[in-house]
Write a protein that holds these residues in place. Structure first.
Motif, PDB file in Angstrom:
ATOM      1  N   UNK A  55       0.837  -1.205   0.000  1.00  0.00           N
ATOM      2  CA  UNK A  55       0.000   0.000   0.000  1.00  0.00           C
ATOM      3  C   UNK A  55       0.865   1.245   0.000  1.00  0.00           C
ATOM      4  N   UNK A  56       1.914   1.244   0.824  1.00  0.00           N
ATOM      5  CA  UNK A  56       2.839   2.379   0.854  1.00  0.00           C
ATOM      6  C   UNK A  56       3.623   2.496  -0.445  1.00  0.00           C
ATOM      7  N   UNK A  57       3.972   1.328  -1.028  1.00  0.00           N
ATOM      8  CA  UNK A  57       4.719   1.339  -2.295  1.00  0.00           C
ATOM      9  C   UNK A  57       3.899   2.014  -3.386  1.00  0.00           C
ATOM     10  N   UNK A  58       2.615   1.694  -3.456  1.00  0.00           N
ATOM     11  CA  UNK A  58       1.757   2.290  -4.481  1.00  0.00           C
ATOM     12  C   UNK A  58       1.637   3.803  -4.295  1.00  0.00           C
ATOM     13  N   UNK A  59       1.641   4.226  -3.026  1.00  0.00           N
ATOM     14  CA  UNK A  59       1.554   5.663  -2.763  1.00  0.00           C
ATOM     15  C   UNK A  59       2.904   6.343  -2.824  1.00  0.00           C
ATOM     16  N   UNK A  60       3.995   5.547  -2.806  1.00  0.00           N
ATOM     17  CA  UNK A  60       5.326   6.121  -2.795  1.00  0.00           C
ATOM     18  C   UNK A  60       5.728   6.671  -1.443  1.00  0.00           C
ATOM     19  N   UNK A  61       5.085   6.169  -0.345  1.00  0.00           N
ATOM     20  CA  UNK A  61       5.327   6.707   0.994  1.00  0.00           C
ATOM     21  C   UNK A  61       6.205   5.796   1.845  1.00  0.00           C
ATOM     22  N   UNK A  85       3.165   2.052 -10.411  1.00  0.00           N
ATOM     23  CA  UNK A  85       2.635   3.350 -10.835  1.00  0.00           C
ATOM     24  C   UNK A  85       1.151   3.216 -11.143  1.00  0.00           C
ATOM     25  N   UNK A  86       0.274   3.658 -10.253  1.00  0.00           N
ATOM     26  CA  UNK A  86      -1.171   3.500 -10.490  1.00  0.00           C
ATOM     27  C   UNK A  86      -1.668   4.222 -11.733  1.00  0.00           C
ATOM     28  N   UNK A  87      -0.980   5.313 -12.140  1.00  0.00           N
ATOM     29  CA  UNK A  87      -1.433   6.041 -13.325  1.00  0.00           C
ATOM     30  C   UNK A  87      -1.357   5.208 -14.593  1.00  0.00           C
ATOM     31  N   UNK A  88      -0.558   4.136 -14.554  1.00  0.00           N
ATOM     32  CA  UNK A  88      -0.457   3.276 -15.724  1.00  0.00           C
ATOM     33  C   UNK A  88      -1.784   2.629 -16.086  1.00  0.00           C
ATOM     34  N   UNK A  89      -2.593   2.325 -15.094  1.00  0.00           N
ATOM     35  CA  UNK A  89      -3.905   1.754 -15.361  1.00  0.00           C
ATOM     36  C   UNK A  89      -4.827   2.771 -16.027  1.00  0.00           C
TER      37      UNK A  89
END
Length: 351
Positions: free
Chosen positions: A53-59, A77-81
């Motif tokens: 979860x933190x990885x997806x947020x970059x936190x 990178x969630x924007x890829x979807x």
């Protein structure tokens, strides 16, 4: 002694009682077990759900990488979807329908109207319309554009149209070939776009009589004679919006996609990909009209660019009368003295 049927009824009653007694207990035990499992996963130190979860947020403060560069520390990178949904959704669906509808409209127009023929008899006297350099630049640009258009259509629409027809093996080879052709021919097309602009810009500057051509739609639907310069208003629109504007857009975004080692991250490349696809589909759709009019749509147009660049005087007068008058009156480079130009324009507006 109880009969067989009585025993069956008694057995069913006992079975039903057991089900009704133990089902709530089972549900309760299952619910408690699920809650216990969730609590255990949250408490155990090796639970990796919060980490991802933190990885997806970059936190995640403990997320490191040995490679340094743009986005090297971004594992997910969630924007890829979002990019995938836009690319495979509106861009592909509406872009495909646009190309099909334009092609169908051109086919219907040709079926109803046919080619635009000469009204007068050819004189046998010719004028030079295109120099060897003009033809070289035009055909280099045209051939590279066709290669990019066909390979781009395979890349964008291939898995929806060609994959069901060819199967995975043949389509794989076709997709790989299209990708490599697209990557290597793209920079050549960018150079040709610059040369096209330098070569043809002076004859594509807007003139007052272009408004008259637009008002009459060039006589395309009525067959009415509408005078124009060396290039009519429709050709000028193609030059400025298609060759120049869209050519620059697809070239710049193509370089961003072709050379991912110049500090652009995935987000920039995803945005460039969407812009590139939209501009390319518009480019292809508009080019169909130019290709049609330059080949089978107008009698003699293709021969002027294919052969020695010469056109008959009758063809020049019927399609580009102002340019014909300029050349006949001895203007340097097709540009006559201002008095002759004014006279030619005046005659055209009277028609």
């Amino acid at each position: 002694m109880p009969s067989y049927s009585d025993m069956r009824v008694l057995f069913r009653l006992v079975l039903l009682s057991c089900v009704m007694l133990f089902t709530p207990l089972a549900w309760s035990a299952d619910s408690g077990g699920a809650k216990e499992q969730v609590q255990r996963q949250q408490d155990q130190p090796l639970n990796n759900a919060p980490v991802w979860t933190d990885v997806r947020r970059g936190d995640n403060p403990y997320q490191t990488t040995q490679v340094r560069g743009v986005e090297t520390s971004v594992l997910v990178q969630p924007e890829g979807e979002t990019w995938r949904q836009i690319r495979n959704g509106p861009v592909t669906i509406y872009g495909g329908w646009l190309v099909l509808l334009v092609a169908a409209a051109i086919g219907l127009f040709y079926w109803r109207k046919g080619a635009i023929k000469l009204h007068g008899t050819p004189t046998g006297r010719t004028l030079q319309r295109f120099s060897p350099w003009d033809r070289l630049v035009h055909w280099a640009t045209a051939i590279s554009f066709v290669i990019l258009a066909l390979s781009g259509l395979v890349i964008l629409f291939g898995k929806y149209v060609l994959l069901p027809l060819f199967g995975y093996t043949l389509f794989s080879w076709l997709a790989i070939l299209s990708k490599n052709l697209h990557n290597f021919v793209g920079p050549l097309f960018a150079v040709c776009t610059v040369l096209m602009f330098i070569t043809f810009v002076r004859h594509n500057l807007p003139r007052l009589y272009d408004l008259h051509w637009f008002a009459k739609a060039g006589g395309l639907f009525t067959g009415e004679h509408v005078s124009s310069g060396k290039f009519n208003a429709g050709e000028k629109s193609w030059f400025w919006f298609g060759v120049t504007l869209l050519g620059i857009i697809v070239s710049v975004t193509g370089f961003i996609l072709d050379f991912p080692n110049f500090a652009q991250g995935r987000a920039v490349m995803q945005q460039a990909n969407v812009i590139h696809a939209v501009a390319a589909v518009l480019f292809i759709a508009i080019s169909l009209g130019h290709i049609y009019l330059g080949t089978i749509g107008v009698e003699g147009a293709y021969e002027a660019m294919r052969n020695d660049g010469m056109v008959d005087e009758t063809w020049a007068k019927e399609h580009h009368e102002y340019w014909y008058v300029e050349v006949k009156r001895g203007g340097v480079g097709g540009r006559p003295p201002s008095a002759a130009r004014a006279s030619a324009m005046k005659e055209g507006w009277k028609q």
